[in-house]
Motif scaffolding. Structure first.
Motif, PDB file in Angstrom:
ATOM      1  N   ILE A  77     -12.094  -2.270 -12.329  1.00  0.00           N
ATOM      2  CA  ILE A  77     -11.387  -1.569 -13.407  1.00  0.00           C
ATOM      3  C   ILE A  77     -11.057  -0.143 -12.988  1.00  0.00           C
ATOM      4  CG2 ILE A  77     -11.636  -0.660 -15.765  1.00  0.00           C
ATOM      5  CD1 ILE A  77     -11.177  -3.682 -15.694  1.00  0.00           C
ATOM      6  N   GLU A  78     -12.031   0.534 -12.395  1.00  0.00           N
ATOM      7  CA  GLU A  78     -11.857   1.938 -11.999  1.00  0.00           C
ATOM      8  C   GLU A  78     -10.860   2.099 -10.855  1.00  0.00           C
ATOM      9  OE1 GLU A  78     -14.751   4.622  -9.508  1.00  0.00           O
ATOM     10  OE2 GLU A  78     -15.424   4.550 -11.595  1.00  0.00           O
ATOM     11  N   GLN A  79     -10.853   1.166  -9.915  1.00  0.00           N
ATOM     12  CA  GLN A  79     -10.036   1.301  -8.709  1.00  0.00           C
ATOM     13  C   GLN A  79      -8.766   0.444  -8.706  1.00  0.00           C
ATOM     14  OE1 GLN A  79     -10.512   3.499  -6.174  1.00  0.00           O
ATOM     15  NE2 GLN A  79     -12.042   4.324  -7.559  1.00  0.00           N
ATOM     16  N   PHE A  80      -8.466  -0.213  -9.816  1.00  0.00           N
ATOM     17  CA  PHE A  80      -7.300  -1.088  -9.862  1.00  0.00           C
ATOM     18  C   PHE A  80      -6.016  -0.288  -9.605  1.00  0.00           C
ATOM     19  CE2 PHE A  80      -3.976  -3.611 -11.863  1.00  0.00           C
ATOM     20  CZ  PHE A  80      -4.180  -4.796 -11.194  1.00  0.00           C
ATOM     21  N   GLY A  81      -5.222  -0.762  -8.650  1.00  0.00           N
ATOM     22  CA  GLY A  81      -3.988  -0.090  -8.281  1.00  0.00           C
ATOM     23  C   GLY A  81      -4.182   1.008  -7.250  1.00  0.00           C
ATOM     24  N   LYS A  82      -5.423   1.372  -6.988  1.00  0.00           N
ATOM     25  CA  LYS A  82      -5.732   2.394  -5.974  1.00  0.00           C
ATOM     26  C   LYS A  82      -6.271   1.725  -4.716  1.00  0.00           C
ATOM     27  CE  LYS A  82      -7.041   5.591  -9.628  1.00  0.00           C
ATOM     28  NZ  LYS A  82      -8.177   6.225 -10.294  1.00  0.00           N
ATOM     29  N   THR A  83      -7.365   0.980  -4.873  1.00  0.00           N
ATOM     30  CA  THR A  83      -7.951   0.252  -3.746  1.00  0.00           C
ATOM     31  C   THR A  83      -8.192  -1.213  -4.076  1.00  0.00           C
ATOM     32  OG1 THR A  83     -10.224   0.817  -4.377  1.00  0.00           O
ATOM     33  CG2 THR A  83      -9.108   2.319  -2.854  1.00  0.00           C
ATOM     34  N   VAL A  84      -7.813  -1.646  -5.273  1.00  0.00           N
ATOM     35  CA  VAL A  84      -7.969  -3.042  -5.702  1.00  0.00           C
ATOM     36  C   VAL A  84      -6.615  -3.555  -6.190  1.00  0.00           C
ATOM     37  CG1 VAL A  84      -9.125  -4.602  -7.306  1.00  0.00           C
ATOM     38  CG2 VAL A  84     -10.372  -2.636  -6.387  1.00  0.00           C
ATOM     39  N   PHE A  85      -6.229  -4.756  -5.710  1.00  0.00           N
ATOM     40  CA  PHE A  85      -4.914  -5.311  -6.017  1.00  0.00           C
ATOM     41  C   PHE A  85      -4.997  -6.795  -6.316  1.00  0.00           C
ATOM     42  CE2 PHE A  85      -4.702  -1.751  -3.155  1.00  0.00           C
ATOM     43  CZ  PHE A  85      -3.788  -0.926  -3.777  1.00  0.00           C
ATOM     44  N   LEU A  86      -4.004  -7.304  -7.029  1.00  0.00           N
ATOM     45  CA  LEU A  86      -3.967  -8.714  -7.384  1.00  0.00           C
ATOM     46  C   LEU A  86      -3.439  -9.591  -6.254  1.00  0.00           C
ATOM     47  CD1 LEU A  86      -2.660  -8.570 -11.056  1.00  0.00           C
ATOM     48  CD2 LEU A  86      -5.007  -8.878 -10.254  1.00  0.00           C
ATOM     49  N   THR A  87      -2.636  -9.021  -5.355  1.00  0.00           N
ATOM     50  CA  THR A  87      -2.062  -9.810  -4.265  1.00  0.00           C
ATOM     51  C   THR A  87      -2.293  -9.132  -2.924  1.00  0.00           C
ATOM     52  OG1 THR A  87       0.108  -8.733  -4.303  1.00  0.00           O
ATOM     53  CG2 THR A  87      -0.200 -10.630  -5.784  1.00  0.00           C
ATOM     54  N   LYS A  88      -2.293  -9.949  -1.888  1.00  0.00           N
ATOM     55  CA  LYS A  88      -2.424  -9.444  -0.519  1.00  0.00           C
ATOM     56  C   LYS A  88      -1.239  -8.526  -0.185  1.00  0.00           C
ATOM     57  CE  LYS A  88      -2.566 -10.995   4.266  1.00  0.00           C
ATOM     58  NZ  LYS A  88      -2.479 -12.146   5.168  1.00  0.00           N
ATOM     59  N   GLU A  89      -0.071  -8.896  -0.670  1.00  0.00           N
ATOM     60  CA  GLU A  89       1.131  -8.110  -0.391  1.00  0.00           C
ATOM     61  C   GLU A  89       1.018  -6.687  -0.953  1.00  0.00           C
ATOM     62  OE1 GLU A  89       1.166 -11.290  -1.638  1.00  0.00           O
ATOM     63  OE2 GLU A  89       1.753 -12.202   0.269  1.00  0.00           O
ATOM     64  N   GLU A  90       0.475  -6.565  -2.168  1.00  0.00           N
ATOM     65  CA  GLU A  90       0.286  -5.233  -2.759  1.00  0.00           C
ATOM     66  C   GLU A  90      -0.698  -4.415  -1.931  1.00  0.00           C
ATOM     67  OE1 GLU A  90       0.943  -6.001  -7.524  1.00  0.00           O
ATOM     68  OE2 GLU A  90      -1.001  -6.512  -6.650  1.00  0.00           O
ATOM     69  N   ALA A  91      -1.768  -5.046  -1.472  1.00  0.00           N
ATOM     70  CA  ALA A  91      -2.752  -4.349  -0.644  1.00  0.00           C
ATOM     71  C   ALA A  91      -2.140  -3.926   0.687  1.00  0.00           C
ATOM     72  CB  ALA A  91      -3.970  -5.235  -0.416  1.00  0.00           C
ATOM     73  N   GLN A  93       1.017  -3.337   1.270  1.00  0.00           N
ATOM     74  CA  GLN A  93       1.970  -2.254   0.999  1.00  0.00           C
ATOM     75  C   GLN A  93       1.236  -0.919   0.896  1.00  0.00           C
ATOM     76  OE1 GLN A  93       5.270  -2.517   1.071  1.00  0.00           O
ATOM     77  NE2 GLN A  93       5.368  -0.318   0.821  1.00  0.00           N
ATOM     78  N   LYS A  94       0.094  -0.923   0.254  1.00  0.00           N
ATOM     79  CA  LYS A  94      -0.708   0.289   0.141  1.00  0.00           C
ATOM     80  C   LYS A  94      -1.154   0.756   1.517  1.00  0.00           C
ATOM     81  CE  LYS A  94      -2.947   3.320  -2.379  1.00  0.00           C
ATOM     82  NZ  LYS A  94      -2.369   4.145  -3.420  1.00  0.00           N
ATOM     83  N   LEU A  95      -1.564  -0.180   2.385  1.00  0.00           N
ATOM     84  CA  LEU A  95      -1.966   0.179   3.740  1.00  0.00           C
ATOM     85  C   LEU A  95      -0.809   0.781   4.520  1.00  0.00           C
ATOM     86  CD1 LEU A  95      -4.274  -2.699   5.047  1.00  0.00           C
ATOM     87  CD2 LEU A  95      -4.875  -0.312   4.645  1.00  0.00           C
ATOM     88  N   LYS A  96       0.373   0.224   4.354  1.00  0.00           N
ATOM     89  CA  LYS A  96       1.542   0.747   5.071  1.00  0.00           C
ATOM     90  C   LYS A  96       1.840   2.185   4.671  1.00  0.00           C
ATOM     91  CE  LYS A  96       3.806  -3.670   5.776  1.00  0.00           C
ATOM     92  NZ  LYS A  96       4.921  -4.531   5.371  1.00  0.00           N
ATOM     93  N   GLY A  97       1.548   2.514   3.404  1.00  0.00           N
ATOM     94  CA  GLY A  97       1.768   3.870   2.923  1.00  0.00           C
ATOM     95  C   GLY A  97       0.668   4.829   3.324  1.00  0.00           C
ATOM     96  N   GLY A  98      -0.428   4.306   3.899  1.00  0.00           N
ATOM     97  CA  GLY A  98      -1.550   5.137   4.317  1.00  0.00           C
ATOM     98  C   GLY A  98      -2.728   4.952   3.393  1.00  0.00           C
ATOM     99  N   ALA A  99      -3.907   5.148   3.927  1.00  0.00           N
ATOM    100  CA  ALA A  99      -5.137   4.964   3.160  1.00  0.00           C
ATOM    101  C   ALA A  99      -5.251   5.922   2.008  1.00  0.00           C
ATOM    102  CB  ALA A  99      -6.346   5.094   4.084  1.00  0.00           C
ATOM    103  N   ASP A 100      -4.651   7.110   2.122  1.00  0.00           N
ATOM    104  CA  ASP A 100      -4.739   8.111   1.060  1.00  0.00           C
ATOM    105  C   ASP A 100      -3.516   8.102   0.146  1.00  0.00           C
ATOM    106  OD1 ASP A 100      -6.315  10.450   3.276  1.00  0.00           O
ATOM    107  OD2 ASP A 100      -7.220   8.976   1.942  1.00  0.00           O
ATOM    108  N   ASN A 101      -2.637   7.127   0.306  1.00  0.00           N
ATOM    109  CA  ASN A 101      -1.414   7.049  -0.480  1.00  0.00           C
ATOM    110  C   ASN A 101      -1.749   6.828  -1.954  1.00  0.00           C
ATOM    111  OD1 ASN A 101       1.206   6.799  -1.299  1.00  0.00           O
ATOM    112  ND2 ASN A 101       1.513   4.755  -0.454  1.00  0.00           N
ATOM    113  N   GLY A 102      -1.357   7.772  -2.793  1.00  0.00           N
ATOM    114  CA  GLY A 102      -1.533   7.892  -4.162  1.00  0.00           C
ATOM    115  C   GLY A 102      -1.991   6.930  -5.060  1.00  0.00           C
TER     116      GLY A 102
END
Length: 102
Positions: A77-91, A93-102
């Motif tokens: 709940i706390e990390q949803f959309g930051k470090t927790v995602f519903l799909t592999k693709e979303e995760a 995409q976050k990695l491609k933007g960098g580990a600290d990406n918003g």
């Protein structure tokens, strides 16, 4: 015959149930759903015990496939959309933007 009697984290499970039942928290997905978490390790070489994991290296940050449970409820709940995602693709995409990406 408490349904929580066999659980190690009885208090957390009871609280999660209460918050869901009262509508205080609406989880991003159902309990038991697969989720993807970004995990950062500070070493290059280590062994993963969980065979369900698949890895993608990006500055020692990896994607871990896991299940949304009451034991990880509050972290998800706390990390949803930051470090927790519903799909592999979303995760990914976050990695491609960098580990600290918003």
């Amino acid at each position: 015959k408490c349904k929580y009697a066999h659980l190690k984290n009885c208090r957390g499970d009871r609280l999660a149930d209460h918050l869901i039942e009262k509508g205080v928290i609406v989880p991003p997905c159902k309990l038991g759903s697969e989720i993807y978490m970004l995990v950062t390790r500070h070493t290059k070489s280590f062994e993963w015990e969980n065979k369900k994991m698949f890895l993608q290296n990006n500055q020692h940050t990896f994607i871990k496939k896991t299940t949304f449970t009451k034991s990880n409820f509050f972290k998800v709940i706390e990390q949803f959309g930051k470090t927790v995602f519903l799909t592999k693709e979303e995760a990914e995409q976050k990695l491609k933007g960098g580990a600290d990406n918003g």
